[in-house]
Scaffold this motif. Structure first.
Motif: not given
Length: 260
Positions: A106-109, A62-66
């Motif tokens: 991106d896209g998850f506040s 939910y929180a970081v990129d790959g």
């Protein structure tokens, strides 16, 4: 001399109110049998790693990129190698290592808040893992493979399969697991030897904060009242704790032989 919990009542009271039941005396009697201590300590060790793994899963999902997710997996790998592949644990302070710049998805506040709370939780759980390993070594208890309890699986079975409610439910499950851990450490502390009792007491504040962090995140992500879901998981958790269980584990229910 028995360990005193008098300074921790204000910390424990909200947790006892949050849970649907206290740890049964039958479990405490079985868990404090001297012959069962090695099993309980090994399972405790495993639970610390599982707690860190759960937090890493939440961050990666939910929180970081790959790329950041790969860094998190590398961070926990020495611990997993020890538990699952029986490689020698050369942790080298990994629990406090700087794991690089983690890039938020991106896209998850709520991502930054999850990242902040879960990174601290991971560091603490891995530190506790190492502490339990040290206790095992001091007591000349060899680490051994122990199967998982039914407990976490029983709670996860109630998690909904659509977002954002999957995340909300997983966070509520995390809150109950941490709250029960805290309650059991407190119940065990006066009943075991003083050295182990003091160690259990030393874990109370972090476990209580972990429960609060999970519950706070669940409420933030839901953006609405979650009391109904909390009540559902409270009932399920109490059922798992109070029903007969064929295995003794840190989060197991009443010993089946006692219940019979």
């Amino acid at each position: 001399m028995a360990v005193s919990l008098s300074h921790y009542q204000s910390l424990l009271e909200p947790i006892e109110a949050f849970l649907g039941c206290a740890t049964p005396d039958a479990w405490l009697a079985e868990a404090t049998e001297p012959g069962n201590l090695p099993l309980l300590l090994i399972d405790h060790c495993n639970c610390e790693l599982k707690a860190a793994q759960t937090a890493i899963w939440l961050i990666r999902r939910y929180a970081v990129d790959g790329e950041s997710g790969k860094a998190l997996l590398a961070w926990v790998k020495p611990y997993e190698d020890f538990v699952y592949r029986r490689a020698q644990g050369d942790f080298g302070g990994a629990k406090n290592a700087l794991i690089g710049e983690l890039k938020s998805k991106d896209g998850f506040s709520h991502g930054p808040e999850i990242l902040d709370k879960m990174i601290r939780l991971i560091k603490e759980e891995l530190h506790h893992f190492e502490q339990v390993l040290e206790i095992l070594a001091e007591r000349q208890i060899p680490y051994a493979t122990v199967t998982a309890a039914r407990y976490a699986k029983g709670l996860i079975a109630e998690v909904r399969d659509h977002e954002p409610w999957t995340l909300v439910d997983k966070l509520i499950v995390g809150a109950f697991i941490e709250a029960r851990s805290c309650e059991r450490f407190a119940r065990l502390a006066p009943l075991v030897d003083e050295e182990l009792g003091r160690f259990y007491v030393s874990l109370l504040r972090s476990e209580a904060r972990h429960y609060q962090d999970y519950l706070s995140l669940a409420r933030q992500v839901a953006g609405t009242d979650i009391d109904e879901r909390v009540a559902l998981f409270r009932a399920k958790e109490a059922e798992l704790i109070q029903s007969p269980d064929s295995q003794l584990r840190f989060h197991s229910g009443i010993p089946a032989t006692t219940a019979a």
